[in-house]
Design a protein around this motif. Structure first.
Motif, PDB file in Angstrom:
ATOM      1  N   PRO A 239       0.734  -1.466  -0.217  1.00 23.66           N
ATOM      2  CA  PRO A 239      -0.029  -0.098   0.188  1.00 23.66           C
ATOM      3  C   PRO A 239       0.966   1.198  -0.110  1.00 23.66           C
ATOM      4  CG  PRO A 239       0.115  -0.852   2.288  1.00 23.66           C
ATOM      5  CD  PRO A 239       0.631  -1.917   1.080  1.00 23.66           C
ATOM      6  N   MET A 243       5.553   3.773   5.001  1.00 24.03           N
ATOM      7  CA  MET A 243       6.648   3.907   4.484  1.00 24.03           C
ATOM      8  C   MET A 243       7.450   3.066   3.362  1.00 24.03           C
ATOM      9  SD  MET A 243       8.510   6.684   4.665  1.00 24.03           S
ATOM     10  CE  MET A 243       8.093   7.673   5.858  1.00 24.03           C
ATOM     11  N   HIS A 244       6.889   1.578   3.715  1.00 20.14           N
ATOM     12  CA  HIS A 244       7.602   0.698   2.963  1.00 20.14           C
ATOM     13  C   HIS A 244       7.146   0.907   1.571  1.00 20.14           C
ATOM     14  CE1 HIS A 244       8.650  -3.755   2.717  1.00 20.14           C
ATOM     15  NE2 HIS A 244       9.124  -3.270   1.845  1.00 20.14           N
ATOM     16  N   ARG A 292       2.936 -16.169   1.496  1.00 18.32           N
ATOM     17  CA  ARG A 292       2.097 -16.709   0.461  1.00 18.32           C
ATOM     18  C   ARG A 292       2.704 -17.086  -0.750  1.00 18.32           C
ATOM     19  NH1 ARG A 292      -2.776 -12.633   1.789  1.00 18.32           N
ATOM     20  NH2 ARG A 292      -2.934 -12.994   3.967  1.00 18.32           N
ATOM     21  N   SER A 312       9.495  -4.633   7.373  1.00 16.28           N
ATOM     22  CA  SER A 312       8.656  -4.222   7.914  1.00 16.28           C
ATOM     23  C   SER A 312       8.341  -5.131   9.115  1.00 16.28           C
ATOM     24  CB  SER A 312       7.092  -3.967   7.260  1.00 16.28           C
ATOM     25  OG  SER A 312       7.253  -3.200   6.044  1.00 16.28           O
ATOM     26  N   ARG A 334      15.706  -6.119   5.263  1.00 12.18           N
ATOM     27  CA  ARG A 334      16.348  -4.811   5.786  1.00 12.18           C
ATOM     28  C   ARG A 334      15.276  -4.323   6.893  1.00 12.18           C
ATOM     29  NH1 ARG A 334      11.677  -2.147   6.198  1.00 12.18           N
ATOM     30  NH2 ARG A 334      10.663  -1.998   4.473  1.00 12.18           N
ATOM     31  N   GLY A 336      13.531  -0.970   9.040  1.00 12.81           N
ATOM     32  CA  GLY A 336      13.139   0.741   9.012  1.00 12.81           C
ATOM     33  C   GLY A 336      12.160   0.904   9.825  1.00 12.81           C
ATOM     34  N   SER A 434       1.349  -7.385  12.655  1.00 16.03           N
ATOM     35  CA  SER A 434       0.647  -8.453  12.008  1.00 16.03           C
ATOM     36  C   SER A 434       0.662  -8.214  10.608  1.00 16.03           C
ATOM     37  CB  SER A 434      -0.933  -8.251  12.552  1.00 16.03           C
ATOM     38  OG  SER A 434      -1.764  -9.280  11.875  1.00 16.03           O
ATOM     39  N   GLY A 435       1.222  -8.925   9.854  1.00 14.30           N
ATOM     40  CA  GLY A 435       1.339  -8.872   8.368  1.00 14.30           C
ATOM     41  C   GLY A 435       1.770  -7.688   7.844  1.00 14.30           C
ATOM     42  N   GLY A 436       2.729  -7.038   8.622  1.00 13.86           N
ATOM     43  CA  GLY A 436       3.340  -5.784   8.494  1.00 13.86           C
ATOM     44  C   GLY A 436       2.752  -4.559   8.799  1.00 13.86           C
ATOM     45  N   PHE A 437       1.611  -4.657   9.334  1.00 14.65           N
ATOM     46  CA  PHE A 437       0.685  -3.545   9.961  1.00 14.65           C
ATOM     47  C   PHE A 437       1.120  -3.620  11.493  1.00 14.65           C
ATOM     48  CE2 PHE A 437      -2.364  -3.756   6.491  1.00 14.65           C
ATOM     49  CZ  PHE A 437      -1.819  -2.369   5.685  1.00 14.65           C
ATOM     50  N   TRP A 467       1.047 -14.595   9.803  1.00 16.47           N
ATOM     51  CA  TRP A 467       0.985 -13.117   9.967  1.00 16.47           C
ATOM     52  C   TRP A 467       1.977 -12.526  10.790  1.00 16.47           C
ATOM     53  CZ3 TRP A 467      -2.632 -10.977   7.231  1.00 16.47           C
ATOM     54  CH2 TRP A 467      -3.734 -11.452   6.814  1.00 16.47           C
ATOM     55  N   ARG A 490     -14.942  -9.525  17.396  1.00 19.20           N
ATOM     56  CA  ARG A 490     -14.594  -9.047  16.248  1.00 19.20           C
ATOM     57  C   ARG A 490     -15.576  -8.218  15.749  1.00 19.20           C
ATOM     58  NH1 ARG A 490     -10.019 -10.747  13.352  1.00 19.20           N
ATOM     59  NH2 ARG A 490     -10.748 -10.663  11.412  1.00 19.20           N
ATOM     60  N   ARG A 494     -15.553  -3.985  15.229  1.00 19.50           N
ATOM     61  CA  ARG A 494     -15.255  -3.574  13.632  1.00 19.50           C
ATOM     62  C   ARG A 494     -15.491  -2.313  13.592  1.00 19.50           C
ATOM     63  NH1 ARG A 494     -14.236  -7.109   9.371  1.00 19.50           N
ATOM     64  NH2 ARG A 494     -14.651  -9.053  10.694  1.00 19.50           N
ATOM     65  N   ALA A 499      -9.660  -3.591  10.511  1.00 17.86           N
ATOM     66  CA  ALA A 499      -9.929  -5.144  10.528  1.00 17.86           C
ATOM     67  C   ALA A 499      -8.513  -5.729  10.876  1.00 17.86           C
ATOM     68  CB  ALA A 499     -10.364  -5.668   9.078  1.00 17.86           C
ATOM     69  N   ARG A 504      -7.682 -12.229  16.766  1.00 17.27           N
ATOM     70  CA  ARG A 504      -8.093 -13.570  15.926  1.00 17.27           C
ATOM     71  C   ARG A 504      -8.279 -14.842  16.965  1.00 17.27           C
ATOM     72  NH1 ARG A 504      -7.240 -13.764  10.768  1.00 17.27           N
ATOM     73  NH2 ARG A 504      -6.565 -11.637   9.647  1.00 17.27           N
TER      74      ARG A 504
HETATM   75  C1  MCA Z   1      -5.532  -7.897   6.434  1.00 17.30           C
HETATM   76  N1  MCA Z   1      -6.129  -8.438   7.437  1.00 17.30           N
HETATM   77  C2  MCA Z   1      -5.178  -8.714   8.397  1.00 17.30           C
HETATM   78  C3  MCA Z   1      -3.858  -8.080   7.848  1.00 17.30           C
HETATM   79  N2  MCA Z   1      -4.181  -7.700   6.632  1.00 17.30           N
HETATM   80  N3  MCA Z   1      -5.332  -9.245   9.475  1.00 17.30           N
HETATM   81  C4  MCA Z   1      -4.205  -8.908  10.207  1.00 17.30           C
HETATM   82  N4  MCA Z   1      -3.093  -8.429   9.693  1.00 17.30           N
HETATM   83  C5  MCA Z   1      -2.972  -7.928   8.607  1.00 17.30           C
HETATM   84  N5  MCA Z   1      -1.898  -7.414   8.327  1.00 17.30           N
HETATM   85  C6  MCA Z   1      -7.446  -8.976   7.297  1.00 17.30           C
HETATM   86  C7  MCA Z   1      -8.552  -8.438   6.479  1.00 17.30           C
HETATM   87  O1  MCA Z   1      -8.890  -7.356   6.854  1.00 17.30           O
HETATM   88  C8  MCA Z   1      -9.323  -9.615   6.405  1.00 17.30           C
HETATM   89  O2  MCA Z   1      -9.995  -9.906   7.615  1.00 17.30           O
HETATM   90  C9  MCA Z   1      -8.604 -10.722   6.688  1.00 17.30           C
HETATM   91  O3  MCA Z   1      -7.387 -10.553   7.381  1.00 17.30           O
HETATM   92  C10 MCA Z   1      -8.297 -11.482   5.359  1.00 17.30           C
HETATM   93  O4  MCA Z   1      -7.583 -10.477   4.555  1.00 17.30           O
HETATM   94  P1  MCA Z   1      -6.741 -11.047   3.458  1.00 17.30           P
HETATM   95  O5  MCA Z   1      -7.130 -10.795   1.966  1.00 17.30           O
HETATM   96  O6  MCA Z   1      -5.955 -12.356   3.505  1.00 17.30           O
HETATM   97  O7  MCA Z   1      -5.528 -10.081   3.331  1.00 17.30           O
HETATM   98  P2  MCA Z   1      -4.884  -9.363   2.384  1.00 17.30           P
HETATM   99  O8  MCA Z   1      -5.865  -8.187   1.801  1.00 17.30           O
HETATM  100  O9  MCA Z   1      -4.179 -10.165   1.542  1.00 17.30           O
HETATM  101  O10 MCA Z   1      -3.766  -8.456   3.140  1.00 17.30           O
HETATM  102  C11 MCA Z   1      -2.389  -9.033   3.736  1.00 17.30           C
HETATM  103  C12 MCA Z   1      -1.516  -8.127   3.496  1.00 17.30           C
HETATM  104  C13 MCA Z   1      -1.754  -6.875   4.032  1.00 17.30           C
HETATM  105  C14 MCA Z   1      -1.259  -7.948   1.833  1.00 17.30           C
HETATM  106  C15 MCA Z   1      -0.168  -8.900   3.905  1.00 17.30           C
HETATM  107  O11 MCA Z   1      -1.725  -6.888   5.399  1.00 17.30           O
HETATM  108  C16 MCA Z   1      -0.836  -5.903   3.674  1.00 17.30           C
HETATM  109  O12 MCA Z   1      -0.470  -5.138   2.663  1.00 17.30           O
HETATM  110  N6  MCA Z   1       0.523  -5.719   4.437  1.00 17.30           N
HETATM  111  C17 MCA Z   1       1.706  -4.920   4.110  1.00 17.30           C
HETATM  112  C18 MCA Z   1       1.665  -3.844   5.368  1.00 17.30           C
HETATM  113  C19 MCA Z   1       2.635  -2.630   4.916  1.00 17.30           C
HETATM  114  O13 MCA Z   1       2.768  -2.022   3.901  1.00 17.30           O
HETATM  115  N7  MCA Z   1       3.331  -2.424   6.169  1.00 17.30           N
HETATM  116  C20 MCA Z   1       4.577  -1.532   6.220  1.00 17.30           C
HETATM  117  C21 MCA Z   1       4.399  -0.532   7.060  1.00 17.30           C
HETATM  118  P3  MCA Z   1     -11.790  -9.592   7.548  1.00 17.30           P
HETATM  119  O14 MCA Z   1     -12.044 -10.979   6.991  1.00 17.30           O
HETATM  120  O15 MCA Z   1     -12.159  -9.731   9.140  1.00 17.30           O
HETATM  121  O16 MCA Z   1     -12.176  -8.672   6.755  1.00 17.30           O
HETATM  122  S1  MCA Z   1       5.837   0.620   7.100  1.00 17.30           S
HETATM  123  C22 MCA Z   1       6.850   0.036   8.034  1.00 17.30           C
HETATM  124  O17 MCA Z   1       6.493  -0.988   8.972  1.00 17.30           O
HETATM  125  C23 MCA Z   1       8.242   0.248   8.205  1.00 17.30           C
HETATM  126  C24 MCA Z   1       8.756   1.666   7.805  1.00 17.30           C
HETATM  127  C25 MCA Z   1       9.174  -0.577   7.318  1.00 17.30           C
HETATM  128  O18 MCA Z   1      10.493  -0.971   8.006  1.00 17.30           O
HETATM  129  O19 MCA Z   1       8.755  -1.014   6.069  1.00 17.30           O
END
Ligand code: MCA
Ligand code: AMP
Length: 529
Positions: A239, A243-244, A292, A312, A334, A336, A434-437, A467, A490, A494, A499, A504
């Motif tokens: 996304p 920052m990532h 994955r 992340s 890496r 950050g 969790s998953g980088g968030f 995660w 949940r 919500r 989410a 979990r």
């Molecule tokens: C989605 N869900 C999650 C997460 N993402 N639950 C826990 N942790 C998560 N990270 C929820 C959804 O809302 C949904 O819930 C259910 O899990 C299934 O979603 P799914 O379709 O499997 O998930 P997805 O859409 O494929 O997302 C997974 C993902 C995403 C692609 C790994 O979380 C993601 O893009 N993560 C990247 C985060 C990121 O960019 N972090 C950088 C931060 P429900 O069924 O209840 O609706 S910057 C940072 O950290 C620093 C600077 C650094 O070092 O980078």
């Protein structure tokens, strides 16, 4: 890796083969992100820059009308958008909330704001009303450029004076400039460019203010260390509100004059297709994305790339090895933070060690705090402070024992081996990733505590293969109630929480573990056998 700090340095900086500088680091003139981008993108204006995910990805990039936005078109579009933002009354220093699924419009809106000297507030698109309200109240934006259903009304209800439009500027009006139009790229290195919300080491999310120079240093460090050139093409499915994806993926692409295939959301098949269809050379992801991909029948395609980067959250040594076996190449991990962009990286040419985040990036100095091993850092990439939070800013920095510049406290605990490779061995801060968030446990506690069956609650992260960490809630059940199951909690929370912050798993417990001061000791929360 020794994991001890025995004979290893406590204070060390980059020795990346071929990289300019170590702790001293020359930024490209004029020392601003927008200046460096414009300089990189002016030559060869017809070269492809960004591919929009909303355009069919099957056409080759040389076709012209193929969905690629060229360097020249991007500079023109950002300039035109900046004129419209200026005409709408926005002026340097004004905050603009920006959020949407990845698209060229979003990238144009972001860069147009920065070229005009506006301060972008990238905002997570899964935020619910309370989370959004906190950001709006905290940084008082003048405008919001957003592409999520329902957000326009929500934002307007939060602040009736807010200018609200989409990232393609629908709703902004195309009013002509009243005063001759804006001067673009006129910001200075120390002007604020982004406010990134993060919980930091404690408290509710705070806005980390990053200047033009901080962001330039962050992107330049990885450009140099990872040998990022204009020949590179990144598949960017992260996304663009953290920052990532933003500070590394998009900013690095623009700085290197490289190109990127944007993807709105993560789909392993779409990633692998794009690698082939667009001759990609780079992929960046969080460990959950690699998890994955690891068992995918086409995972070996990753091995054809010049570089795969993970970050992340910790990439487990096991996943690192599985990917190496399946692809024949080692992922580069890496480390950050929002407040610092990138800090430490495994080397491009040297050994990429599973379980280690590597050595400081060019320009970054790091040391371990003598008490407890907290990782302290400084350098041109380190942020200016938290938005309107002088106390939190002061707490975030430690004095230098030798009277030099202060050090930023990362809240992460490290160990350095004899070769100077850093491993993150724990966290001094309350944080679940969790998953980088990032999930700040107290925010989740507060939302769950509102449920009538919950007398007391504390959440913590437990290890999860997919995660990294999963949010688990330990609940003391209120008298006369049954323990609510996870689906009930949940659904209940919500409306208040994005989410990814929802638990979990729910574990009933008689009493929460507390220390002598009555503070909940989350590390003592245990899953039942
Ligand atoms: C989605 N869900 C999650 C997460 N993402 N639950 C826990 N942790 C998560 N990270 C929820 C959804 O809302 C949904 O819930 C259910 O899990 C299934 O979603 P799914 O379709 O499997 O998930 P997805 O859409 O494929 O997302 C997974 C993902 C995403 C692609 C790994 O979380 C993601 O893009 N993560 C990247 C985060 C990121 O960019 N972090 C950088 C931060 P429900 O069924 O209840 O609706 S910057 C940072 O950290 C620093 C600077 C650094 O070092 O980078
Ligand atoms: P954020 O506050 O969203 O910027 O997240 C920054 C935090 O993510 C850091 O303080 C670390 O705790 C964590 N982090 C980032 N990269 C890594 C990594 N490669 N290994 C372990 N933790 C990481």
């Amino acid at each position: 890796m020794s994991g001890s700090t025995g004979g290893a340095p406590r204070h060390w900086s980059a020795h990346v083969p071929g990289a300019e500088g170590s702790s001293t680091f020359d930024l490209p003139e004029p020392g601003t992100l927008v200046g460096a981008w414009t300089a990189a993108l002016i030559p060869e204006p017809d070269r492809p820059l960004l591919l929009d995910p909303s355009v069919a990805p099957s056409v080759a990039p040389s076709d012209g009308a193929d969905g690629w936005t060229t360097r020249g078109a991007f500079l023109d579009r950002t300039a035109a958008a900046a004129v419209r933002l200026h005409a709408a009354g926005l002026r340097p220093g004004d905050r603009v909330l920006v959020s949407g699924p990845s698209s060229v419009d979003l990238a144009v809106a972001h860069v147009a704001c920065l070229r005009l000297g506006l301060v972008v507030v990238p905002t997570n698109g899964s935020y619910m009303e309370a989370e959004l309200a906190h950001v709006v109240a905290d940084c008082t934006p003048s405008a919001a450029l957003v592409d999520h259903d329902g957000w326009a009304d929500l934002l307007q209800a939060l602040d009736g004076d807010l200018l609200v439009a989409t990232t393609s500027l629908d709703g902004l009006g195309d009013g002509a400039a009243t005063d001759g139009g804006p001067v673009l790229d006129a910001v200075g290195p120390d002007d604020p460019a982004i406010i990134g919300y993060t919980s930091g080491t404690t408290g509710r999310p705070k806005g980390a203010v990053l200047t033009q120079a901080n962001l330039l240093a962050g992107a330049q460090a990885v450009r140099v260390a990872w040998r990022w050139t204009d020949a590179d093409r990144l598949v960017l499915c992260l996304p663009l509100f953290h920052m990532h994806g933003l500070g590394v993926g998009l900013h690095g692409t623009l700085l290197a004059g490289a190109s990127a295939v944007l993807q709105a959301g993560y789909d392993p098949d779409a990633v692998l297709d794009a690698l082939v269809d667009h001759d990609a050379t780079l992929f960046f992801g969080v460990p959950t994305m690699y998890h994955r991909l690891a068992d995918h029948e086409r995972v070996s395609l990753l091995g054809g790339l010049r570089l795969c980067v993970a970050g992340s959250a910790p990439l487990s040594a096991d996943l690192h090895r599985r990917l190496a076996e399946a692809t024949g190449a080692a992922v580069l991990e890496r480390y950050g933070m929002t407040e610092t962009v990138m800090l430490v990286s495994n080397p491009y040419d040297g050994e990429r060690r599973p379980g280690s985040v590597g050595i400081p990036l060019p320009g970054v100095e790091a040391r371990l705090d003598a008490d407890g091993g907290e990782i302290l850092v400084r350098g041109p990439n380190v942020f200016a402070g938290y938005w309107e939070r002088p106390e939190a800013t002061a707490e975030a920095f430690a004095d230098d024992p030798d009277g030099g510049d202060p050090w930023f406290r990362t809240g992460d605990l490290g160990a350095v081996d004899d070769d100077g490779y850093l491993s993150i061995v724990g966290r001094a801060k309350e944080l679940i990733i969790s998953g980088g968030f990032n999930v700040y446990p107290r925010e989740v506690d507060d939302a769950l505590a509102l449920h009538p069956a919950v007398a007391e609650v504390a959440v913590a992260g437990v290890p999860s293969e997919e995660w990294g960490e999963e949010v688990v809630a330990w609940v003391v059940v209120a008298d006369g109630h049954e323990c609510p199951d996870v689906g009930v909690l949940r659904d209940f929370a919500r409306d208040h929480l994005a989410a990814y912050k929802l638990p979990r798993r729910v574990v009933p417990i008689d009493a929460l573990p507390r220390n002598a001061l009555g503070k909940v000791t989350r590390h003592e929360l245990r899953l039942p056998d």
